[in-house]
Design an enzyme around this catalytic site. Structure first.
Site, PDB file in Angstrom:
ATOM      1  CB  CYS A   1      -2.809   0.948  -2.500  1.00 11.40           C
ATOM      2  SG  CYS A   1      -2.986   2.685  -2.842  1.00 11.40           S
TER       3      CYS A   1
ATOM      4  CG  HIS B   1      -6.793   5.793   5.069  1.00  8.53           C
ATOM      5  ND1 HIS B   1      -6.011   5.204   4.109  1.00  8.53           N
ATOM      6  CD2 HIS B   1      -5.955   6.541   5.833  1.00  8.53           C
ATOM      7  CE1 HIS B   1      -4.753   5.573   4.276  1.00  8.53           C
ATOM      8  NE2 HIS B   1      -4.695   6.383   5.321  1.00  8.53           N
TER       9      HIS B   1
ATOM     10  CB  CYS C   1     -10.114   4.890   0.165  1.00  5.90           C
ATOM     11  SG  CYS C   1      -8.634   5.593   0.907  1.00  5.90           S
TER      12      CYS C   1
ATOM     13  CD  GLU D   1      -2.632   8.893   6.736  1.00 12.58           C
ATOM     14  OE1 GLU D   1      -2.007   9.954   6.641  1.00 12.58           O
ATOM     15  OE2 GLU D   1      -2.403   7.878   6.049  1.00 12.58           O
TER      16      GLU D   1
ATOM     17  CG  ASP E   1      -1.764   1.218   1.372  1.00 13.34           C
ATOM     18  OD1 ASP E   1      -2.414   1.571   0.365  1.00 13.34           O
ATOM     19  OD2 ASP E   1      -1.783   1.869   2.441  1.00 13.34           O
ATOM     20  CB  SER E   2       0.156   4.778  -0.609  1.00 12.03           C
ATOM     21  OG  SER E   2      -1.034   4.776   0.158  1.00 12.03           O
TER      22      SER E   2
HETATM   23  N1  DGL Z   1      -4.066   3.707   0.097  1.00 12.64           N
HETATM   24  C1  DGL Z   1      -4.735   4.739  -0.660  1.00 12.64           C
HETATM   25  C2  DGL Z   1      -5.949   4.137  -1.383  1.00 12.64           C
HETATM   26  O1  DGL Z   1      -6.510   3.121  -0.995  1.00 12.64           O
HETATM   27  C3  DGL Z   1      -5.161   5.892   0.228  1.00 12.64           C
HETATM   28  C4  DGL Z   1      -4.024   6.747   0.720  1.00 12.64           C
HETATM   29  C5  DGL Z   1      -3.242   7.422  -0.369  1.00 12.64           C
HETATM   30  O2  DGL Z   1      -3.792   8.313  -1.071  1.00 12.64           O
HETATM   31  O3  DGL Z   1      -2.101   7.050  -0.552  1.00 12.64           O
HETATM   32  O4  DGL Z   1      -6.354   4.669  -2.374  1.00 12.64           O
END
Ligand code: DGL
Length: 267
Positions: free
Chosen positions: A73, A188, A186, A154, A10-11
């Site tokens: 992600c 989060h 997403c 976050e 993931d990011s």
């Molecule tokens: N992990 C990213 C997503 O699911 C969210 C956070 C980001 O923008 O890096 O799109």
């Protein structure tokens, strides 16, 4: 039986919501998680940039011997899945977080209207709409990029007046009139699932992809006879940058705090 690890990336830390669902559904598997914390957020970046980071991460996960790579992600799934699949070839299986949800939606909501929230990259790519329409052209998809939600979550602002005002502002958008279900597109957003359900008075289904994806991963392993029957090694959590707040965020997204190891994308 195959004891090679499952790579999940993931990011940043948000993909730990997916890793958590996978560790619950497949407790015998060793997970190697990579959070590209040096380069987050991906949601505001171009597809080309996300692709470059994603390929580099896949190299690291391949070096670790991963049998399958799960793109946790949504933004990377939207921007880089096809490229990653071609790049990995027969070296490892790959799964993204979008396809299993598309399958679920196409089966459960034929010809109905559903909503999608996600980052600018995910929503702008129209990957969800295109995939859903390739299965059922009569499903209507109302989507909206909701970029304030990631930083809000976050910072731990997911249960107060500020978060309620932001959620209300986004969800009152006319794209979501008469939807039967809303995809939380997403990593989060599972953390605000209750708030989203409350906003809709529990009258629609709010789709948290992490469990759907964990189930799809189990099926993929079965199909390829790659399931492990007894875990031997501990999960590893790698990040491209470490700060105390990244470490604290692991508890938010994984349920318990996990130790992070630094592994730069480029040495
Ligand atoms: N992990 C990213 C997503 O699911 C969210 C956070 C980001 O923008 O890096 O799109």
């Amino acid at each position: 039986m195959n004891k090679q690890p499952i790579g999940i990336f993931d990011s940043g830390m948000g993909g730990l919501t997916v890793a958590h669902a996978v560790s619950k559904a497949l407790p015998n598997e060793q997970l190697i998680y990579f959070g590209d914390s040096a380069h987050l957020p991906y949601g505001d970046k171009s597809a080309a940039t996300i692709q470059a980071y994603s390929i580099k991460i896949c190299d690291i996960l391949l070096e670790k011997g991963c049998k399958v790579i799960l793109i946790a992600c949504n933004s990377a799934s939207a921007a880089a899945y096809d490229l990653i699949k071609a790049y990995l070839g027969s070296k490892a299986l790959v799964l993204n977080v979008i396809d299993p949800v598309v399958e679920y939606v196409a089966n459960k909501y034929p010809q109905q209207k559903i909503g999608l929230i996600g980052t600018k990259q995910t929503v702008g790519s129209q990957v969800y709409e295109n995939q859903i329409h390739s299965k059922d052209s009569k499903i209507t998809v109302g989507s909206l990029a909701t970029p304030l939600l990631v930083p809000m979550i976050e910072e731990g602002f997911h249960k107060n007046e500020i978060s309620e005002a932001i959620i209300q502002e986004y969800l009152s958008n006319k794209s979501f009139a008469d939807i039967k279900a809303l995809i939380l597109g997403c990593t989060h957003y599972p953390l605000i699932k209750n708030k989203v359900e409350e906003y809709f008075n529990n009258e629609i289904d709010v789709i948290d992809s992490s469990e759907i994806v964990a189930e799809a991963l189990g099926k993929l392993l079965d199909q390829h006879q790659l399931k492990s029957e007894g875990r031997v090694k501990k999960n590893e959590f790698l990040v491209s940058d470490i700060t105390p707040s990244f470490e604290a965020a692991t508890a938010l997204f994984f349920g318990v705090k996990v130790p992070l190891q630094q592994h730069k994308l480029w040495e």
